[in-house]
Design an enzyme around this catalytic site. Structure first.
Site, PDB file in Angstrom:
ATOM      1  N   CYS A   1       0.445  -1.491  -0.274  1.00  0.00           N
ATOM      2  CA  CYS A   1       0.264   0.020  -0.341  1.00  0.00           C
ATOM      3  C   CYS A   1       0.458   1.644  -0.123  1.00  0.00           C
ATOM      4  CB  CYS A   1      -1.016  -0.002   1.249  1.00  0.00           C
ATOM      5  SG  CYS A   1      -1.404  -1.881   2.136  1.00  0.00           S
TER       6      CYS A   1
ATOM      7  N   ARG B   1       7.273 -11.227   5.200  1.00  0.00           N
ATOM      8  CA  ARG B   1       6.546 -10.831   6.454  1.00  0.00           C
ATOM      9  C   ARG B   1       7.404 -11.916   7.545  1.00  0.00           C
ATOM     10  NH1 ARG B   1       0.132 -10.423   5.175  1.00  0.00           N
ATOM     11  NH2 ARG B   1       0.111  -8.551   3.780  1.00  0.00           N
TER      12      ARG B   1
ATOM     13  N   GLN C   1       1.803 -10.759  -3.561  1.00  0.00           N
ATOM     14  CA  GLN C   1      -0.259 -10.330  -3.301  1.00  0.00           C
ATOM     15  C   GLN C   1      -0.566  -9.378  -4.576  1.00  0.00           C
ATOM     16  OE1 GLN C   1       0.190  -7.196   0.536  1.00  0.00           O
ATOM     17  NE2 GLN C   1      -1.929  -9.013   0.963  1.00  0.00           N
TER      18      GLN C   1
ATOM     19  N   ASP D   1      -2.347  -6.887  -5.661  1.00  0.00           N
ATOM     20  CA  ASP D   1      -2.420  -5.892  -4.429  1.00  0.00           C
ATOM     21  C   ASP D   1      -3.706  -5.502  -5.840  1.00  0.00           C
ATOM     22  OD1 ASP D   1      -2.682  -5.495  -1.634  1.00  0.00           O
ATOM     23  OD2 ASP D   1      -0.730  -5.187  -1.591  1.00  0.00           O
TER      24      ASP D   1
ATOM     25  N   HIS E   1      -4.222  -0.570  -5.437  1.00  0.00           N
ATOM     26  CA  HIS E   1      -5.726   0.147  -4.338  1.00  0.00           C
ATOM     27  C   HIS E   1      -6.012   1.381  -5.604  1.00  0.00           C
ATOM     28  CE1 HIS E   1      -1.513  -1.466  -2.795  1.00  0.00           C
ATOM     29  NE2 HIS E   1      -2.713  -0.992  -1.571  1.00  0.00           N
TER      30      HIS E   1
ATOM     31  N   LYS F   1     -12.903  -4.476   6.298  1.00  0.00           N
ATOM     32  CA  LYS F   1     -13.073  -4.759   5.161  1.00  0.00           C
ATOM     33  C   LYS F   1     -14.142  -6.086   4.986  1.00  0.00           C
ATOM     34  CE  LYS F   1      -9.601  -8.092   7.261  1.00  0.00           C
ATOM     35  NZ  LYS F   1      -8.239  -9.400   7.244  1.00  0.00           N
TER      36      LYS F   1
ATOM     37  N   HIS G   1      -8.374  -0.956  -0.674  1.00  0.00           N
ATOM     38  CA  HIS G   1      -7.213  -1.873  -0.580  1.00  0.00           C
ATOM     39  C   HIS G   1      -7.872  -3.091  -0.673  1.00  0.00           C
ATOM     40  CE1 HIS G   1      -4.580   1.075   2.195  1.00  0.00           C
ATOM     41  NE2 HIS G   1      -5.190   1.074   2.252  1.00  0.00           N
TER      42      HIS G   1
END
Length: 654
Positions: free
Chosen positions: A352, A381, A399, A401, A403, A482, A528
């Site tokens: 993000c 992570r 990911q 991802d 945005h 979420k 997100h």
């Protein structure tokens, strides 16, 4: 008649003395009962079947035993094994039966905890006896005797002093520790069945006879309270069902899950490996990369059609960025760090902040919004070594991802758009899914007002398209609520993959703006979202869902050509070239082996199509086609086969 009259008068007197209570049921109906009527009797009055199948009830939202008498007007809901609430109570009750059986067979065993878990239960024991698989059979037999005795579960409350006295005398030191952790003025509840008593908040099923079919599945070690400084206890796992057929079906699924284990199939099909030099860091092999690249290609195609622009952001970024985003304060224990030019940097755990910097790199007009930016971003992570599990739980993953930066007026449409895209992608793989709305966690940024506004916006979008969802209280991200998508695979297991997070806070933290119609600067709202969640984990799920037998469009190898003898090699090579020219992933098995052996090997490697060629096929320009699951499809002209498989691949048939 006089006798009937006396009975009626007696009933009337009872009603007048006790009074009546109104019961509001889930279907909207209202019934009246004499005050003090038990919930079990109410269930039986509603229907004989409900009386037999109900396991627990809720009164004004609180779960209670069916033996509880109703003393006031209330909203009442009954739960059977078909509900999550019913299954939890059913299996927790079975764990009490396990504890009773163990203490009867092995006196001196001290009890720790015995909760229900997904698909079963466990109980932790401190025992001088070492439990073995053979002893599980003996314990299971004793449990069945307790169930056959149909012992009622009876609740009683004690004061703190009474409960401490009781469990200290019984030598139950773990229970004493649990009691000491409760508030000083707390009343402590216990449950007994027969001559066995356990500390428990409940509720439980009415009696042990409700538990029917059970199986103790395996053993493990477990530190008391999960702390490695505490004593190692012996944990017995099990599961239970109301019917033997349900238990047998569940045990079959367990065996099938072992057969489909992505770690096992990943090695057999040469897709990926985890090396000692990199625990939690997967290595993708050539065949695994084909599968991965096909997924990423599909992702890019769908996102391009949905109006997304792909970006790429750095893996390592300065500490100040992570402080500004809140990750330094809220996610630090899961991050990796390094120093560059004597300054602190972090390896990104999320994409993000990088996406935000891309947005912030230029000034935007309201006319540009929404801006949808997607990234297949590699993140790291820190996971505890004991939590690592193949591709399902790793330390680095990609990911998918995206945005979205938008006007407040665009929130609903953008959320609905993400839901529709997610549905489209999951449907390609044949996945059903359930949706959860996760709300503000205990550790979170921002005010309650902002969280309420964001949560309401997500709810509004879900309701606008009539999508069913369950509220998962307190499980939101630290910066916003979420929507989570839980996929259901072919074995009925669920996997949390996709997520949509609505964020009013990051645009504030990073001072994001757009120029509005009035020529002034305004704050955008941010979404997100991921759909695969993690490419690595999604591949692991696909391996297990398909059992390694991927649909043709995903299969690393889509067809294999097998000449019957060496004299058919030239024709076989021509077949391979034509398939290869058509964009089909194909290879040639030119080994000097019998065709049946080659077919068996191709089946084991889960190749979708096998093309056998001999004299007849070479003469007619055909191939004898076999499908890995449908078997012999007969001889087909080569151009027909190429047309059919190309159509299958193009349409992404599963």
């Amino acid at each position: 008649m006089p006798e009937i009259a006396r009975v009626f008068c007696h009933f009337k007197l009872i009603v007048e003395v006790k009074g009546m209570v109104k019961v509001n049921l889930k279907d909207g109906s209202v019934r009246e009962y004499a005050k003090g009527t038990t919930l079990l009797d109410i269930a039986r009055d509603i229907s004989g079947r409900l009386g037999k199948e109900a396991l627990v009830a809720s009164v004004d939202g609180k779960l209670v035993d069916l033996g509880v008498p109703l003393e006031h007007d209330a909203r009442v809901e009954f739960f059977t094994f078909d509900s999550e609430e019913g299954r939890q109570v059913f299996r927790h009750s079975t764990s009490h039966v396990l504890a009773q059986a163990v203490q009867k067979l092995y006196p001196g065993t001290r009890l720790a905890i015995g909760p229900a878990i997904a698909d079963g239960f466990y109980y932790d024991f401190d025992s001088p006896e070492t439990f073995t698989p053979e002893k599980l059979v003996k314990i299971e037999a004793e449990m069945e005797s307790i169930i056959k005795a149909d012992l009622p579960f009876k609740r009683f409350d004690l004061s703190r002093a009474e409960s401490l006295d009781r469990f200290e005398k019984a030598g139950e030191s773990y229970k004493v520790e649990l009691i000491n952790d409760l508030p000083p003025d707390a009343n402590i509840s216990c449950y007994s069945q027969g001559d066995f008593t356990d500390l428990c908040a409940g509720p439980h099923v009415p009696s042990t006879g409700r538990l029917k079919a059970l199986k103790l599945t395996h053993l493990a070690g477990a530190y008391w309270r999960g702390n490695e400084k505490n004593k190692m206890l012996q944990r017995i796992y099990g599961t239970s069902f109301p019917k033997k057929s349900q238990l047998e079906e569940h045990l079959f699924r367990i065996e099938e899950a072992k057969r489909r284990d992505h770690r096992k199939l990943g090695a057999e099909l040469d897709l990926f490996s985890i090396q000692e030099e990199g625990p939690g860091f997967p290595f993708f092999h050539p065949k695994g990369m084909i599968l991965r690249n096909e997924l990423e290609k599909f992702w890019r195609e769908e996102h391009k059609k949905a109006g997304y622009h792909e970006i790429r952001t750095p893996i390592i970024l300065n500490r100040t960025l992570w402080e500004r985003s809140g990750h330094w304060d809220h996610y630090k224990e899961n991050m990796y760090f390094t120093k560059i030019d004597e300054l602190d940097y972090a390896v990104k755990p999320m994409n993000c902040p990088g996406g935000i910097l891309v947005y912030k790199s230029s000034l935007h007009s309201y006319r540009e919004l929404p801006i949808r930016m997607g990234e297949l971003g590699l993140v790291h992570r820190h996971e505890m070594s004991g939590a690592l599990h193949g591709l399902m739980r790793v330390r680095n993953f990609t990911q998918d991802d995206a945005h979205i930066f938008m006007l407040p007026s665009q929130i609903r449409d953008e959320i609905v758009g993400v839901i529709n895209l997610t549905d489209r992608i999951y449907s390609i793989f044949g996945f059903k899914y359930k949706v959860e709305l996760s709300t503000k966690p205990e550790k979170a940024m921002g005010s309650d007002e902002v969280w309420e506004m964001a949560t309401s916006a997500l709810e509004d979008a879900l309701k606008s398209i009539g999508m069913e969802y369950k509220v998962n209280a307190g499980d939101g991200a630290f910066y916003g609520p979420k929507i989570d998508f839980h996929l259901e695979d072919c074995l009925g297991r669920t996997w949390q993959c996709g997520t949509i997070q609505l964020d009013f806070l990051m645009p504030e933290c990073f001072d994001l703006n757009y120029v509005g119609e009035d020529g002034q600067k305004h704050r955008p709202v941010m979404i997100h979202r991921t759909i695969f969640g993690s490419i690595e984990r999604f591949i692991g799920i696909l391996i297990e869902h398909f059992g390694g037998a991927f649909p043709a469009w995903l299969a690393p190898l889509q067809a294999r050509v097998m000449p019957i003898t060496d004299r058919h090699l030239d024709y076989a090579r021509d077949v391979v070239k034509k398939l290869d020219d058509a964009g089909i992933r194909v290879d040639l098995d030119d080994r000097n082996e019998k065709v049946n052996y080659k077919i068996r090997e191709a089946q084991n490697q889960k190749i979708p199509y096998m093309l056998v060629v001999g004299d007849r096929e070479a003469e007619n320009g055909t191939a004898s086609v076999r499908h890995r699951s449908k078997g012999d499809l007969g001889a087909k002209p080569l151009d027909h086969f190429i047309r059919d498989i190309s159509e299958e691949i193009k349409n992404k048939q599963c």
